[in-house]
Design an enzyme around this catalytic site. Structure first.
Site, PDB file in Angstrom:
ATOM      1  N   HIS B  89       1.309  -1.283   0.454  1.00 12.69           N
ATOM      2  CA  HIS B  89      -0.049  -0.250   0.010  1.00 12.69           C
ATOM      3  C   HIS B  89       0.356   0.612  -0.687  1.00 12.69           C
ATOM      4  CE1 HIS B  89      -2.040   3.320   2.216  1.00 12.69           C
ATOM      5  NE2 HIS B  89      -2.660   2.950   1.081  1.00 12.69           N
ATOM      6  N   GLU B  92       2.260   1.630  -3.477  1.00 16.29           N
ATOM      7  CA  GLU B  92       0.931   2.172  -4.460  1.00 16.29           C
ATOM      8  C   GLU B  92       1.358   4.032  -3.940  1.00 16.29           C
ATOM      9  OE1 GLU B  92      -3.200   1.654  -3.155  1.00 16.29           O
ATOM     10  OE2 GLU B  92      -2.291   4.108  -3.219  1.00 16.29           O
ATOM     11  N   HIS B  93       1.494   4.962  -3.148  1.00 19.39           N
ATOM     12  CA  HIS B  93       1.711   6.229  -2.230  1.00 19.39           C
ATOM     13  C   HIS B  93       2.038   6.010  -3.882  1.00 19.39           C
ATOM     14  CE1 HIS B  93      -1.284   7.484   0.595  1.00 19.39           C
ATOM     15  NE2 HIS B  93      -1.720   5.511  -0.475  1.00 19.39           N
ATOM     16  N   GLU B 169      -3.879   8.185   7.089  1.00 23.32           N
ATOM     17  CA  GLU B 169      -4.925   7.823   6.185  1.00 23.32           C
ATOM     18  C   GLU B 169      -4.915   6.251   7.419  1.00 23.32           C
ATOM     19  OE1 GLU B 169      -3.458   5.538   2.847  1.00 23.32           O
ATOM     20  OE2 GLU B 169      -5.272   4.727   2.222  1.00 23.32           O
TER      21      GLU B 169
END
Lengths: 484, 468
Positions: B89, B92-93, B169
């Site tokens: 994840h 992904e950023h 997040e």
């Protein structure tokens, strides 16, 4: 259930909801750039004798029919102290109507794989649904039953009222982002109907009785209040006949439609601090009163908002997320109704950086008002707003909502069909004027902070006089909310 | 998206996009010619695989002058290990933080200036990159995608800043959200061996400690063209997409295939329980059963069963717990397509003060009932209708068409399966539902998670502290 995707900036609400329709089904890929506009589908509009307006548009891509029924009134029609009455009444429409009790009604909808929902809003109750085209007759039957022959059974009412109150409590255990607008509206629009929580509150819901619901329905529901749009896979003549037969006999509402009084821009600053003692992050909205749905500068406002906080590379998201890593997202929203609604900045950050993130937001706001935007930003904003426009009117449900919404606000297809031309012709000077008028001045701001009060109380005081309440309080407004 | 729960919500539409293409005779509305059969719907689709192994699927549709481009990478938290949880994840950023031709921040700046927007999501199995843009931006989008796949930069400052973003997040979706907090614990308890135990967003200590080398190795291993599938839907022709892909992505070299995940979760031998205590007004209950993988032949029967149990207000669990007993506010079922067997979830929101043990007992009773007595014909018909309607709903936008094609290609091995789904679901019988209920809803295979409010909320701020 909510659930942001990996890198979504907070959804930019409403301003972007303008949007155009399908590109008339061209057979070849068009050499279309962002300069190309899109058109709403051709509609057939029928006014029934009782004042109901039917808007029909065929779209045959998939075997579905979508509708959007707007009943003027909504939470505006609630008596003082009865917050949530429109919502309760609206949701009860699905809990038994005509020959079906609540269970049979739900089975009729689910049984054919349909969707049918009521969304209570501040100025309208919206009933929206989607059926397979083969179930058109059932759709019309259920819809006319729920509008004209709701049962409002006492047992269902009590169950639903309890559940709505529990939902509010449950939401307070969840992601605070879902609650920010409720607190902001209640504090900023205190004393005005726009400040009322459409959901009701834990304090107001228990006071709602069956008599209240029956009185609301009698006064606020009726054929003259209904705007009904349908888009999808049907034959217009056949469906129009069906709808006229089913809805033409609905009586008019017992009372005149309520009208929202004007809203005003608040002067000076004030802060609402909502204590969530276990929070590790502070959630904030900073804003004021902006523009109405029909504002002549609404396209320029959309462009300005996309630059300020309506997209990933917006000034706000660039500062608070991309450059500083302070937050997962920062955005700005412009809520538009018959009267000017809120224009606000929204973000969140860990408790320790609360002051830093708010200061940075204020800096961006100040700079944006002072400097506006340069040619490159304007050109990028135009391309972005135009490029993201067509997918907002891609499905039959989106089109049905748009057609009903335009009719509700007395707007016509130019709002969509002329959108591209309006965007293209916007100038920096127009934007500069709009920014001065609509983007809140840093010295005139309502601030709402949800977080750990013991840790951020002193920070909050830096921005203005602070009113405090607890997240667990049973209302969304502080007890001594200033009245305006 | 970064947690299985959220991802399942999206996939529910997909797996719901299954189902009976039955038409009820005599009830058919006007049907336009040629548009409403699944097979015809996908008639224009073409595919190609480049020499470097990148597979491309194109679905032309001219309804609006826009395009959706989805790039699926076969990597997710399933490919992680302790110490690097959350890395997929986080990575992904990082894919948005600059490459060679388009430096830091430029990916988004250039895309938005061309009228496009984007997002990305990570699940246990996949990382998906999505671009939505006007047709006029086509070449720009391929340039941007090509640049970051060929030449991603790993700038230390970007890594640190992005760490803060991801932590924010995590705070929003787990630390300050009770449902998120409980789901993470249930997932970690249900799996003891398989990496599906890791929270997709990553454990806090891992978020704090990803290293540059971890990221570089990750990129090299998983972001190879032969580990990706590109799907484009919208106002395009297949030929122009193949040409653009060849031009901008064709020279990126293939890599050795990543190490397969060999671990299989051993059979659970008795119920597990996890209790979470947090500041809250309402309790929460989650019950997760070990399910199946995407290719399991019982999958359609399971999906139909879950519709009957918890889809809509007429569903069994909603009727019993929400309407009749009034001990719940909502019941949600979640189950997604996954490479390895994943969980079937029942999530119950409850009002404050409710007796959680009683709710759990009632839920157990309903599940046991369906195990022993099966479902009715009317329920099966309803479930099939729900799936066929969802199928058509999923065909309404470029974006969902691209998404569905890609997920069927990846999880079932062939995008054509998307269009076979209506028939496949129509064939499911009551007997299959009874069998799948017996197989999956086994009390020994479940993990029960309960979130209870702490006795007292954390002490309010003392006056002294507040007045400082």
């Amino acid at each position: 259930m909510s659930g942001g995707m990996g890198r979504t900036v907070l959804a930019a609400l409403l301003v972007a909801t303008v949007a155009g329709a399908q590109g008339a089904g061209a057979a070849e890929p068009k050499k279309a750039g962002p300069t190309q506009g899109i058109q709403l589908p051709r509609t057939t509009v029928i006014e029934l004798k009782n004042g109901t307006r039917l808007i029909l548009a065929e779209k045959h891509e998939v075997p579905l029919i979508s509708f959007s029924a707007w009943l003027r009134g909504g939470a505006l029609g609630e008596p003082q102290g009865k917050e949530g009455l429109a919502s309760l009444t609206g949701q009860l429409l699905l809990k038994g109507a005509g020959k079906r009790d609540a269970r049979q009604f739900a089975e009729a909808v689910d049984g054919v794989g349909a969707q049918l929902d009521v969304s209570p809003d501040r100025e309208a109750l919206r009933v929206e649904g989607q059926f397979m085209s083969r179930d058109q007759a059932l759709m019309v039957e259920l819809l006319s039953d729920l509008l004209m022959r709701p049962r409002f059974e006492a047992g269902e009412l009590e169950k639903l009222r309890e559940r709505l109150a529990s939902e509010l409590v449950s939401a307070k255990d969840g992601d605070p982002r879902s609650l920010m607008s409720l607190y902001f509206f209640a504090f900023h629009f205190a004393g005005h109907p726009y400040g009322r929580p459409v959901t009701g509150s834990e304090a107001s819901l228990p006071t709602l009785t069956r008599e209240d619901v029956l009185a609301y329905a009698k006064a606020q529901l009726g054929g003259d209040r209904l705007i009904f749009s349908v888009v999808g896979d049907f034959d217009t003549q056949q469906l129009a006949r069906r709808l006229e037969a089913a809805l033409g006999g609905w009586a008019r509402a017992g009372a005149p439609a309520p009208v929202a009084p004007p809203t005003t821009v608040a002067k000076g600053r004030r802060v609402l601090l909502v204590d969530k003692p276990d929070a590790t992050q502070t959630y904030f909205w900073l804003g004021n009163t902006g523009i109405a749905r029909g504002d002549p500068d609404r396209v320029e406002v959309s462009l300005a908002n996309s630059v300020l906080g309506g997209r990933f590379t917006s000034l706000l998201n660039t500062e608070l997320r991309v450059k500083s890593g302070l937050s997962y997202g920062a955005s700005s929203v412009v809520m538009r109704e018959t009267q000017p609604g809120a224009v606000a900045i929204a973000s969140y950050t860990k408790t320790e950086s609360t002051g830093k993130a708010i200061d940075l937001s204020l800096e961006v706001l100040t700079r944006f008002r002072r400097e506006g935007l340069d040619d490159a930003m304007l050109s990028s904003a135009k391309a972005y707003v135009l490029g993201q426009f067509p997918p907002q009117l891609e499905t039959s449900s989106q089109l049905a909502s748009k057609l009903a919404e335009l009719a509700f606000h007395g707007l016509d297809s130019k709002d969509v069909d002329g959108f591209a031309a309006e965007v293209e012709s916007a100038t920096r000077e127009q934007l500069r004027q709009v920014i001065q008028r609509v983007v809140p001045a840093p010295e005139d701001l309502t601030l709402v902070l949800v977080g750990k009060a013991s840790a951020i109380r002193d920070v909050a005081r830096r921005y203005g006089p602070v009113t405090e309440m607890k997240l667990s309080d049973k209302s969304f407004a502080p007890v001594a909310a200033p009245r305006r | 998206m970064h947690r299985q729960q959220w991802f399942i919500v999206a996939l529910a539409l997909l797996a719901g996009s299954s189902a009976g293409a039955q038409g009820r005779p005599g009830k058919a509305g006007p049907t336009p010619p040629g548009k409403t059969e699944p097979a015809r719907l996908g008639a224009g689709i073409e595919t190609r695989t480049l020499k470097n192994g990148l597979k491309i699927i194109v679905w032309p549709d001219q309804d609006i002058p826009n395009v959706s481009l989805y790039n699926f990478f076969r990597v997710g938290s399933r490919n992680e290990r302790p110490g690097i949880t959350g890395l997929s994840h986080f990575f992904e950023h990082m894919m948005f933080n600059g490459a060679k031709k388009f430096g830091p921040g430029q990916f988004d700046v250039v895309m938005e200036a061309a009228g496009g927007s984007n997002n990305a999501s990570t699940s246990e199995d996949l990382t998906i990159y999505m671009d939505w843009f006007p047709r006029s931006a086509l070449e720009t989008i391929f340039e941007l995608e090509g640049d970051r796949l060929a030449h991603l930069s790993f700038d230390a400052k970007s890594i640190e800043s992005e760490r803060g973003v991801v932590y924010s997040e995590r705070r929003s979706v787990v630390d300050n959200d009770n449902m998120g907090a409980l789901s993470e614990q249930v997932q970690a308890t249900a799996f003891v061996a398989h990496p599906y135990q890791f929270t997709v967003i990553g454990w806090p200590s891992d978020i704090e400690s990803w290293r540059l080398e971890d990221l570089q190795r990750f990129f090299q291993t998983y972001y190879a063209p032969n580990n990706a599938t590109l799907v484009v839907a919208g106002a395009v022709t297949p030929a122009e997409i193949f040409a653009l892909a060849e031009k901008h992505l064709g020279s990126i070299p293939a890599q050795p295939p990543p190490e397969p995940v060999r671990t299989k979760e051993p059979e659970q031998q008795g119920e597990r329980r996890v209790l979470v205590r947090r500041a809250a007004q309402s309790p929460l209950l989650e019950v997760a059963y070990h399910g199946m993988d995407a290719k399991d032949p019982d999958l359609p029967a399971l999906k139909l069963l879950l519709h009957i149990l918890a889809e809509g207000e007429s569903s069994r669990l909603h009727r019993r717990l929400v309407e009749e007993e009034q001990v719940a506010i909502h019941i949600t079922q979640m189950f997604s397509l996954t490479f390895d067997p994943s969980l079937v979830w029942f999530i119950v929101d409850m009002p404050p003060g409710v007796d959680v043990a009683r709710v759990e007992k009632l839920l157990g009773e309903e599940l046991e009932k369906v195990r022993t007595q099966g479902v009715t014909d009317a329920e099966l018909r309803k479930a099939k209708n729900i799936t066929v309607a969802s199928f058509w709903r999923g065909m309404e936008t470029n974006s969902s068409r691209a998404y569905h094609l890609g997920t069927y290609e990846l999880f079932l091995g062939d995008w054509r399966q998307l269009f076979e789904v209506p028939t496949r679901y129509e064939q499911v019988t009551r007997e299959q539902l009874r069998k799948v209920a017996q197989r999956i809803l086994n009390p020994d295979h479940r993990t029960v998670g309960v979130l209870l409010p702490t006795e007292e909320p954390p002490a309010p701020a003392s006056k002294k502290e507040a007045g400082r």
